[in-house]
Enzyme design. Structure first.
Site, PDB file in Angstrom:
ATOM      1  N   LYS A 201      40.977  36.913  46.658  1.00  0.00           N
ATOM      2  CA  LYS A 201      41.841  38.043  46.271  1.00  0.00           C
ATOM      3  C   LYS A 201      42.669  38.497  47.359  1.00  0.00           C
ATOM      4  O   LYS A 201      43.747  38.713  46.989  1.00  0.00           O
ATOM      5  CB  LYS A 201      40.714  39.355  45.944  1.00  0.00           C
ATOM      6  CG  LYS A 201      39.720  39.222  44.850  1.00  0.00           C
ATOM      7  CD  LYS A 201      38.842  40.476  44.820  1.00  0.00           C
ATOM      8  CE  LYS A 201      37.950  40.154  43.467  1.00  0.00           C
ATOM      9  NZ  LYS A 201      36.802  41.021  43.211  1.00  0.00           N
TER      10      LYS A 201
ATOM     11  N   GLN B 183      33.785  45.539  46.514  1.00  0.00           N
ATOM     12  CA  GLN B 183      33.247  44.230  46.073  1.00  0.00           C
ATOM     13  C   GLN B 183      31.780  44.529  45.469  1.00  0.00           C
ATOM     14  O   GLN B 183      31.088  44.999  46.448  1.00  0.00           O
ATOM     15  CB  GLN B 183      33.417  43.077  46.942  1.00  0.00           C
ATOM     16  CG  GLN B 183      32.894  41.680  46.440  1.00  0.00           C
ATOM     17  CD  GLN B 183      33.677  41.189  45.330  1.00  0.00           C
ATOM     18  OE1 GLN B 183      34.904  41.413  45.124  1.00  0.00           O
ATOM     19  NE2 GLN B 183      33.239  40.366  44.099  1.00  0.00           N
TER      20      GLN B 183
ATOM     21  N   ASP C 174      40.334  48.102  39.961  1.00  0.00           N
ATOM     22  CA  ASP C 174      39.022  47.569  39.214  1.00  0.00           C
ATOM     23  C   ASP C 174      38.914  48.203  38.024  1.00  0.00           C
ATOM     24  O   ASP C 174      38.229  47.551  36.958  1.00  0.00           O
ATOM     25  CB  ASP C 174      37.836  47.592  40.082  1.00  0.00           C
ATOM     26  CG  ASP C 174      37.583  46.229  40.822  1.00  0.00           C
ATOM     27  OD1 ASP C 174      37.598  45.247  40.447  1.00  0.00           O
ATOM     28  OD2 ASP C 174      36.675  46.293  42.032  1.00  0.00           O
TER      29      ASP C 174
HETATM   30  N1  GUN Z   1      31.706  41.509  41.370  1.00  0.00           N
HETATM   31  C1  GUN Z   1      31.721  40.773  40.384  1.00  0.00           C
HETATM   32  N2  GUN Z   1      32.947  41.097  39.722  1.00  0.00           N
HETATM   33  C2  GUN Z   1      33.655  41.744  40.247  1.00  0.00           C
HETATM   34  C3  GUN Z   1      34.870  42.667  40.003  1.00  0.00           C
HETATM   35  O1  GUN Z   1      35.703  42.404  39.165  1.00  0.00           O
HETATM   36  N3  GUN Z   1      35.175  43.622  41.015  1.00  0.00           N
HETATM   37  C4  GUN Z   1      34.530  43.655  42.108  1.00  0.00           C
HETATM   38  N4  GUN Z   1      34.719  44.848  42.775  1.00  0.00           N
HETATM   39  N5  GUN Z   1      33.178  43.342  42.265  1.00  0.00           N
HETATM   40  C5  GUN Z   1      32.866  42.567  41.507  1.00  0.00           C
END
Ligand code: GUN
Length: 284
Positions: free
Chosen positions: A53, A97, A120
Site C-alpha cells: 500500500k 491494517q 477504508d
Molecule cells: N485487512 C484485510 N483487508 C483489509 C483492508 O481492506 N483494509 C484494512 N485496513 N485491513 C484489511
C-alpha cells in the site's frame, strides 16, 4: 466453455495511472495527498499488504507515512496516534491494517478515525452513508470489484448475484453495491444450509470466505462470472483463492485469477479514495 480471465493487475495499472494524474493536478494547487498506514504487531501477511500500500501510494506521487506499533501496544496509545493523524493537515487518508491484536477493540479504533479521512470506508458513518445510498468512501475491495465488473461489461441490472461471506470489509458492502446496481442479491454465510443450491443460482458470484478452494466448478451456474476475493497461503507456499480455479474455469464465463485479480484492485481503489479525500479538502 473456458472462462475468460479478468486481469485485475492491468486494470489496477490503468486506475493507478489516472490517480497519478489527479495527484499532479493537486500538487499544482500546493496539495500533496498523504496516506497514513498504521500496523499493529508483526503479522507477516499484514506486513506485506502494508508495504504494498505504501509503495503504491508513493508510485502515484502521494506522501505515505507508515507507523508500526508493537503487538502489545495499549489501545489508548493507538487512539492517541489516530487523534494526532486526524488533526494532521498533511494526512488526508488514514488506514489501520486489520486484524488487530486481540486485546484491542477494533470497533473503538475505527471509530477513532476521522470519518472524512477513513479511506477504508469502515467507519460507521461511512457504512451508514453506503447503506442509505449516499456513499462517501466505498470499502476498497468491493469498490475494486465493481470497477472490474464495469470494465468487463458484466450486466448487473436484474441479474442474480450471490455473495459468499458476510464480513464488514467485503461481503456486506459488496452486497449493498450489487443491490444498488440493480442485482437481486443473496448473502451466504457459514451457516447457509445448502451452499451449492445458492451459488448455482448466481449469474455473478463473489466469494470472500478465506477458505481455499471451497467453491468448486460443480457449484457454479454455467456461464457465471466468478470473482474470487480469497488470498490463501497454502502449505507448499503457493497462493490460492477461495474458488477451485481448475474446476471453475471450464464452467464459468469469466473469472478472476489469484494472484492478479482482486488484490491489485483493492490497492488501486485505496489510492482513488485517498486522492478523493485530498480533492475534497481543496474544494471545501
Ligand atoms: N485487512 C484485510 N483487508 C483489509 C483492508 O481492506 N483494509 C484494512 N485496513 N485491513 C484489511
Amino acid at each position: 466453455m473456458t472462462a475468460r480471465l479478468i486481469d485485475g493487475k492491468a486494470l489496477a495499472a490503468q486506475v493507478r495511472a489516472q490517480v497519478a494524474e489527479r495527484v499532479q493536478a493537486l500538487k499544482a494547487h500546493g496539495i500533496t495527498p498523504g496516506l497514513a498506514v498504521v500496523l499493529v504487531g508483526d503479522d507477516p501477511a499484514s506486513q506485506v499488504y502494508v508495504r504494498n500500500k505504501a509503495a503504491a501510494c508513493e508510485a502515484a506521487g502521494m506522501l505515505s507515512r507508515t507507523v508500526t506499533l508493537a503487538a502489545d501496544t495499549p489501545e489508548g496509545e493507538l487512539l492517541d496516534l489516530l487523534e494526532a493523524l486526524n488533526t494532521d493537515a498533511s494526512i488526508h487518508g488514514i488506514l489501520v491494517q486489520l486484524p488487530l491484536p486481540g486485546h484491542i477493540d477494533t470497533g473503538r479504533v475505527i471509530a477513532g478515525i476521522d470519518a472524512t479521512k477513513d479511506v477504508d470506508g469502515f467507519h460507521v458513518a461511512n457504512a451508514g452513508l453506503l447503506l442509505t445510498g449516499r456513499p462517501r468512501f466505498l470499502p476498497c475491495t468491493p469498490y475494486g470489484i465493481m470497477k472490474m465488473l464495469e470494465s468487463e461489461g458484466v450486466p448487473l441490472w436484474g441479474t442474480e448475484a450471490v455473495v459468499v461471506g458476510a464480513s464488514n470489509i467485503v461481503g456486506k458492502p459488496m452486497a449493498l453495491l450489487l443491490l444498488a446496481a440493480g442485482a437481486t442479491v443473496t448473502i451466504c454465510n457459514s451457516k447457509t444450509r445448502d451452499l451449492a443450491a445458492q451459488t448455482r443460482r448466481a449469474d455473478v458470484l463473489i466469494v470472500a470466505t478465506g477458505r481455499p478452494g471451497m467453491i468448486t466448478g460443480d457449484m457454479l451456474k454455467p456461464g457465471a462470472v466468478v470473482i474470487d476475493v480469497g488470498i490463501n497461503r497454502l502449505e507448499d507456499g503457493r497462493l490460492a483463492g477461495d474458488v477451485d480455479f481448475e474446476t471453475a474455469v471450464p464452467v464459468a464465463s469469466a473469472i478472476t485469477p489469484v494472484p492478479g485479480g482482486v488484490g491489485p484492485m483493492t490497492i488501486a481503489m485505496l489510492l482513488v479514495n485517498t486522492v478523493e479525500a485530498a480533492e475534497r479538502q481543496l474544494s471545501a
